[in-house]
Design a protein around this motif. Structure first.
Motif, short mmCIF file in Angstrom:
data_model
loop_
_atom_site.label_atom_id
_atom_site.label_comp_id
_atom_site.label_asym_id
_atom_site.label_seq_id
_atom_site.Cartn_x
_atom_site.Cartn_y
_atom_site.Cartn_z
N ILE A 241 0.85 -1.19 0.00
CA ILE A 241 0.00 0.00 0.00
C ILE A 241 0.89 1.24 0.00
CG2 ILE A 241 -1.74 1.32 1.27
CD1 ILE A 241 -2.60 -1.37 2.56
N PHE A 242 0.76 2.06 -1.02
CA PHE A 242 1.47 3.34 -1.07
C PHE A 242 0.60 4.38 -0.38
CE2 PHE A 242 3.64 1.06 -4.37
CZ PHE A 242 4.95 1.53 -4.29
N VAL A 243 1.17 5.02 0.62
CA VAL A 243 0.43 6.00 1.40
C VAL A 243 0.92 7.40 1.03
CG1 VAL A 243 -0.20 6.75 3.72
CG2 VAL A 243 0.24 4.33 3.28
N LEU A 244 0.04 8.19 0.46
CA LEU A 244 0.29 9.59 0.12
C LEU A 244 1.39 9.84 -0.91
CD1 LEU A 244 0.15 10.97 3.75
CD2 LEU A 244 -1.72 10.63 2.18
N PRO A 245 1.46 9.07 -1.98
CA PRO A 245 2.46 9.41 -2.99
C PRO A 245 2.10 10.73 -3.66
CG PRO A 245 0.98 7.76 -3.86
CD PRO A 245 0.61 7.96 -2.41
N ARG A 246 3.10 11.49 -3.96
CA ARG A 246 2.85 12.78 -4.63
C ARG A 246 2.53 12.56 -6.10
NH1 ARG A 246 5.20 16.74 -0.90
NH2 ARG A 246 6.26 15.49 0.64
N GLN A 247 1.75 13.47 -6.63
CA GLN A 247 1.37 13.39 -8.05
C GLN A 247 2.58 13.37 -8.97
OE1 GLN A 247 -1.71 12.89 -9.22
NE2 GLN A 247 -2.44 12.81 -7.13
N HIS A 248 3.70 13.91 -8.51
CA HIS A 248 4.91 14.03 -9.32
C HIS A 248 5.49 12.68 -9.76
CE1 HIS A 248 4.53 17.67 -6.91
NE2 HIS A 248 5.08 18.30 -7.93
N TYR A 249 5.19 11.62 -9.03
CA TYR A 249 5.72 10.31 -9.41
C TYR A 249 4.65 9.20 -9.33
CZ TYR A 249 6.28 9.93 -4.31
OH TYR A 249 6.05 9.93 -2.97
N LEU A 250 3.40 9.60 -9.23
CA LEU A 250 2.31 8.65 -9.13
C LEU A 250 2.24 7.73 -10.36
CD1 LEU A 250 -0.05 7.69 -7.43
CD2 LEU A 250 -1.46 9.43 -8.53
N SER A 251 2.43 8.26 -11.53
CA SER A 251 2.37 7.43 -12.74
C SER A 251 3.50 6.39 -12.74
CB SER A 251 2.42 8.28 -14.01
OG SER A 251 3.64 8.96 -14.12
N ASN A 252 4.66 6.75 -12.19
CA ASN A 252 5.77 5.81 -12.09
C ASN A 252 5.37 4.63 -11.18
OD1 ASN A 252 6.84 8.72 -12.27
ND2 ASN A 252 8.51 7.51 -13.14
N ILE A 253 4.69 4.93 -10.10
CA ILE A 253 4.25 3.89 -9.17
C ILE A 253 3.23 2.97 -9.84
CG2 ILE A 253 2.88 3.47 -7.08
CD1 ILE A 253 4.28 5.90 -5.84
N THR A 254 2.24 3.56 -10.49
CA THR A 254 1.19 2.72 -11.09
C THR A 254 1.73 1.85 -12.23
OG1 THR A 254 0.46 4.57 -12.47
CG2 THR A 254 -0.70 4.24 -10.39
N LYS A 255 2.79 2.30 -12.91
CA LYS A 255 3.39 1.48 -13.95
C LYS A 255 4.20 0.33 -13.36
CE LYS A 255 3.79 5.09 -17.41
NZ LYS A 255 4.67 6.12 -17.95
N LEU A 256 5.02 0.62 -12.35
CA LEU A 256 5.89 -0.40 -11.76
C LEU A 256 5.17 -1.32 -10.78
CD1 LEU A 256 9.33 1.29 -11.01
CD2 LEU A 256 8.93 -0.83 -12.25
N PHE A 257 4.11 -0.83 -10.16
CA PHE A 257 3.39 -1.58 -9.14
C PHE A 257 1.89 -1.62 -9.47
CE2 PHE A 257 7.14 0.31 -7.25
CZ PHE A 257 7.70 -0.75 -6.53
N PRO A 258 1.52 -2.22 -10.60
CA PRO A 258 0.11 -2.16 -11.02
C PRO A 258 -0.86 -2.88 -10.08
CG PRO A 258 1.34 -3.69 -12.39
CD PRO A 258 2.34 -2.99 -11.53
N ASP A 259 -0.37 -3.82 -9.28
CA ASP A 259 -1.26 -4.58 -8.41
C ASP A 259 -1.27 -4.07 -6.97
OD1 ASP A 259 -2.03 -6.29 -10.48
OD2 ASP A 259 -0.25 -7.52 -10.19
N SER A 260 -0.57 -2.99 -6.70
CA SER A 260 -0.56 -2.45 -5.34
C SER A 260 -1.72 -1.48 -5.16
CB SER A 260 0.77 -1.74 -5.06
OG SER A 260 0.89 -0.59 -5.86
N ILE A 261 -1.94 -1.11 -3.91
CA ILE A 261 -3.00 -0.15 -3.58
C ILE A 261 -2.34 1.21 -3.38
CG2 ILE A 261 -4.77 0.45 -1.87
CD1 ILE A 261 -4.84 -2.62 -1.22
N VAL A 262 -2.98 2.25 -3.89
CA VAL A 262 -2.44 3.60 -3.76
C VAL A 262 -3.51 4.50 -3.14
CG1 VAL A 262 -1.50 5.60 -4.99
CG2 VAL A 262 -0.97 3.29 -5.80
N TYR A 263 -3.17 5.10 -2.01
CA TYR A 263 -4.03 6.10 -1.38
C TYR A 263 -3.43 7.47 -1.68
CZ TYR A 263 -6.72 2.63 1.14
OH TYR A 263 -7.55 1.60 1.47
N LYS A 264 -4.17 8.27 -2.43
CA LYS A 264 -3.65 9.56 -2.89
C LYS A 264 -3.84 10.69 -1.90
CE LYS A 264 -4.71 8.14 -7.56
NZ LYS A 264 -5.58 8.35 -8.69
N SER A 265 -4.66 10.48 -0.87
CA SER A 265 -4.86 11.55 0.10
C SER A 265 -4.82 10.96 1.51
CB SER A 265 -6.20 12.26 -0.12
OG SER A 265 -7.27 11.49 0.38
#
Length: 164
Positions: free
Chosen positions: A132-156
């Motif tokens: 689970i990625f907690v509070l990733p910044r928009q500046h690298y969010l696309s990098n996370i979703t590409k490398l970790f497509p099956d993880s959970i991302v909480y943006k706020s």
């Protein structure tokens, strides 16, 4: 210099069921998720405050209660690591500005650290569905979703703190 891995090791679960990912240890060496302190002003919005609210519905009132919460997370199989172990100043308060501004060099460091993070997670034997990625910044969010497509991302902070 603080050894962040040693601080975290004390609270590392034998079996990790959920691996929470933050950004980086702070550059000041005055705070860290696994460095229990007496919560003060603004703690409610810090990574520990958000994590504790998510799992316990509240933040600790004392250093001792902070330690209790860390032990309970350990018992639950919840562990927190950062994208990079290197302390980074990811944002900086600029005089006259209302909100801190991101430090571009630190954002690049975080982006560049994501492939190594993927290897660290694999070496830990953690399934990406349990990340689970907690509070990733928009500046690298696309990098996370590409490398970790099956993880959970909480943006706020609110979406994570209030979602069970």
């Amino acid at each position: 210099m603080i050894n962040y891995d040693e601080l975290a090791k004390e609270f590392k679960p034998n079996i990790i069921r959920q691996l929470l990912i933050g950004e980086a240890p702070p550059p000041t060496e005055k705070s860290y998720f696994y460095m229990p302190t007496k919560p003060g002003p603004g703690f409610h919005f810090s990574l520990p405050g958000i994590v504790f609210r998510h799992y316990f519905g509240r933040t600790p009132k004392s250093r001792d209660e902070y330690v209790e919460f860390l032990k309970e997370l350990q018992n639950m199989g919840v562990f927190v690591i950062d994208i990079t172990n290197a302390p980074l100043e990811v944002s900086r308060k600029i005089p006259g500005e209302k909100w801190p501004k991101v430090v571009p060099e630190s954002i690049e460091e975080l982006k560049n650290s994501l492939p190594a993070l993927k290897k660290r997670i694999k070496n830990m034997g953690i399934d990406e569905h349990d990340v689970i990625f907690v509070l990733p910044r928009q500046h690298y969010l696309s990098n996370i979703t590409k490398l970790f497509p099956d993880s959970i991302v909480y943006k706020s902070w609110k979406s994570f703190a209030e979602n069970k």
